[in-house]
Write a protein that holds these residues in place. Sequence first.
Motif, PDB file in Angstrom:
ATOM      1  N   ARG A 184       0.855  -1.192   0.000  1.00  0.00           N
ATOM      2  CA  ARG A 184       0.000   0.000   0.000  1.00  0.00           C
ATOM      3  C   ARG A 184       0.885   1.234   0.000  1.00  0.00           C
ATOM      4  O   ARG A 184       1.651   1.447   0.937  1.00  0.00           O
ATOM      5  CB  ARG A 184      -0.908   0.032   1.238  1.00  0.00           C
ATOM      6  N   LYS A 185       0.783   2.036  -1.016  1.00  0.00           N
ATOM      7  CA  LYS A 185       1.643   3.213  -1.142  1.00  0.00           C
ATOM      8  C   LYS A 185       1.086   4.402  -0.360  1.00  0.00           C
ATOM      9  O   LYS A 185      -0.105   4.699  -0.418  1.00  0.00           O
ATOM     10  CB  LYS A 185       1.821   3.594  -2.612  1.00  0.00           C
ATOM     11  N   ALA A 186       1.975   5.040   0.377  1.00  0.00           N
ATOM     12  CA  ALA A 186       1.642   6.247   1.132  1.00  0.00           C
ATOM     13  C   ALA A 186       2.934   7.026   1.356  1.00  0.00           C
ATOM     14  O   ALA A 186       4.031   6.498   1.147  1.00  0.00           O
ATOM     15  CB  ALA A 186       0.995   5.886   2.466  1.00  0.00           C
ATOM     16  N   SER A 187       2.793   8.249   1.795  1.00  0.00           N
ATOM     17  CA  SER A 187       3.962   9.060   2.167  1.00  0.00           C
ATOM     18  C   SER A 187       4.335   8.833   3.622  1.00  0.00           C
ATOM     19  O   SER A 187       5.505   8.854   3.984  1.00  0.00           O
ATOM     20  CB  SER A 187       3.662  10.542   1.952  1.00  0.00           C
ATOM     21  N   LEU A 188       3.309   8.643   4.461  1.00  0.00           N
ATOM     22  CA  LEU A 188       3.519   8.411   5.891  1.00  0.00           C
ATOM     23  C   LEU A 188       2.795   7.148   6.321  1.00  0.00           C
ATOM     24  O   LEU A 188       1.642   6.922   5.934  1.00  0.00           O
ATOM     25  CB  LEU A 188       2.985   9.582   6.720  1.00  0.00           C
ATOM     26  N   TYR A 189       3.467   6.361   7.155  1.00  0.00           N
ATOM     27  CA  TYR A 189       2.891   5.147   7.724  1.00  0.00           C
ATOM     28  C   TYR A 189       2.891   5.298   9.237  1.00  0.00           C
ATOM     29  O   TYR A 189       3.942   5.483   9.849  1.00  0.00           O
ATOM     30  CB  TYR A 189       3.698   3.914   7.320  1.00  0.00           C
ATOM     31  N   VAL A 190       1.709   5.208   9.826  1.00  0.00           N
ATOM     32  CA  VAL A 190       1.541   5.387  11.261  1.00  0.00           C
ATOM     33  C   VAL A 190       1.164   4.047  11.868  1.00  0.00           C
ATOM     34  O   VAL A 190       0.192   3.412  11.452  1.00  0.00           O
ATOM     35  CB  VAL A 190       0.441   6.439  11.560  1.00  0.00           C
ATOM     36  N   ASN A 191       1.919   3.624  12.867  1.00  0.00           N
ATOM     37  CA  ASN A 191       1.706   2.350  13.537  1.00  0.00           C
ATOM     38  C   ASN A 191       0.821   2.571  14.760  1.00  0.00           C
ATOM     39  O   ASN A 191       1.211   3.257  15.699  1.00  0.00           O
ATOM     40  CB  ASN A 191       3.074   1.789  13.954  1.00  0.00           C
ATOM     41  N   VAL A 192      -0.383   2.014  14.733  1.00  0.00           N
ATOM     42  CA  VAL A 192      -1.287   2.025  15.885  1.00  0.00           C
ATOM     43  C   VAL A 192      -1.515   0.568  16.254  1.00  0.00           C
ATOM     44  O   VAL A 192      -2.128  -0.180  15.494  1.00  0.00           O
ATOM     45  CB  VAL A 192      -2.626   2.728  15.564  1.00  0.00           C
ATOM     46  N   GLN A 193      -0.979   0.151  17.376  1.00  0.00           N
ATOM     47  CA  GLN A 193      -1.050  -1.249  17.767  1.00  0.00           C
ATOM     48  C   GLN A 193      -2.500  -1.723  17.943  1.00  0.00           C
ATOM     49  O   GLN A 193      -3.351  -0.960  18.385  1.00  0.00           O
ATOM     50  CB  GLN A 193      -0.269  -1.491  19.061  1.00  0.00           C
ATOM     51  N   GLY A 194      -2.736  -2.972  17.608  1.00  0.00           N
ATOM     52  CA  GLY A 194      -4.072  -3.547  17.643  1.00  0.00           C
ATOM     53  C   GLY A 194      -4.684  -3.658  19.019  1.00  0.00           C
ATOM     54  O   GLY A 194      -5.878  -3.901  19.157  1.00  0.00           O
ATOM     55  N   ASP A 195      -3.874  -3.463  20.066  1.00  0.00           N
ATOM     56  CA  ASP A 195      -4.439  -3.508  21.417  1.00  0.00           C
ATOM     57  C   ASP A 195      -4.590  -2.110  22.025  1.00  0.00           C
ATOM     58  O   ASP A 195      -4.869  -1.961  23.200  1.00  0.00           O
ATOM     59  CB  ASP A 195      -3.602  -4.404  22.330  1.00  0.00           C
ATOM     60  N   GLU A 196      -4.433  -1.073  21.201  1.00  0.00           N
ATOM     61  CA  GLU A 196      -4.586   0.294  21.685  1.00  0.00           C
ATOM     62  C   GLU A 196      -6.031   0.758  21.485  1.00  0.00           C
ATOM     63  O   GLU A 196      -6.304   1.741  20.780  1.00  0.00           O
ATOM     64  CB  GLU A 196      -3.598   1.225  20.981  1.00  0.00           C
ATOM     65  N   ALA A 197      -6.931   0.073  22.145  1.00  0.00           N
ATOM     66  CA  ALA A 197      -8.361   0.308  21.968  1.00  0.00           C
ATOM     67  C   ALA A 197      -8.808   1.686  22.458  1.00  0.00           C
ATOM     68  O   ALA A 197      -9.783   2.226  21.952  1.00  0.00           O
ATOM     69  CB  ALA A 197      -9.151  -0.773  22.700  1.00  0.00           C
ATOM     70  N   LEU A 198      -8.115   2.230  23.411  1.00  0.00           N
ATOM     71  CA  LEU A 198      -8.542   3.499  24.010  1.00  0.00           C
ATOM     72  C   LEU A 198      -7.656   4.670  23.602  1.00  0.00           C
ATOM     73  O   LEU A 198      -7.692   5.727  24.224  1.00  0.00           O
ATOM     74  CB  LEU A 198      -8.553   3.360  25.541  1.00  0.00           C
ATOM     75  N   LEU A 199      -6.886   4.504  22.544  1.00  0.00           N
ATOM     76  CA  LEU A 199      -5.995   5.561  22.082  1.00  0.00           C
ATOM     77  C   LEU A 199      -6.800   6.752  21.556  1.00  0.00           C
ATOM     78  O   LEU A 199      -7.595   6.604  20.626  1.00  0.00           O
ATOM     79  CB  LEU A 199      -5.095   5.028  20.976  1.00  0.00           C
TER      80      LEU A 199
END
Length: 135
Positions: free
Chosen positions: A87-102
């Motif tokens: 998947r092409k993008a300029s920025l890739y942001v990692n949000v962990q799958g267990d961060e339900a309340l982020l």
Amino acid sequence: MKTLIVVPARWGSTRLPGKPLANLAGKPLVQWAWEAATKSKLADHVVVATDDRRVFQTVEAFGGDVVMTSKRHPSGTDRMAEVATKRKASLYVNVQGDEALLPPREIDALIRGMREDRAPIGTLAHRVDSEDEYL
């Protein structure tokens, strides 16, 4: 500048196998994380990256975008790097799958910082300033 949030959701957690599908208030944990990420005002798209067909099917069932990745990845960052080849993008942001309340505002703060620093890949972290906080 396309910004893609990637939510790594690995089935084989050593502490809690199957964690992405753990039920939290009537929804799987991965759905809560995906929903929080979709509330970002600065991201263009959110995709879940998983190594398990059960997670894949669950994400599809709740209407999320999902990519199957290798089971051999040792971390969510590695899983996210595989997504970057698909998947092409300029920025890739990692949000962990267990961060339900982020809070989505925290994701947006990260994206703003990544844009300023021209950092193509980022993840949120919290500095631990004391031994009490560490413990």
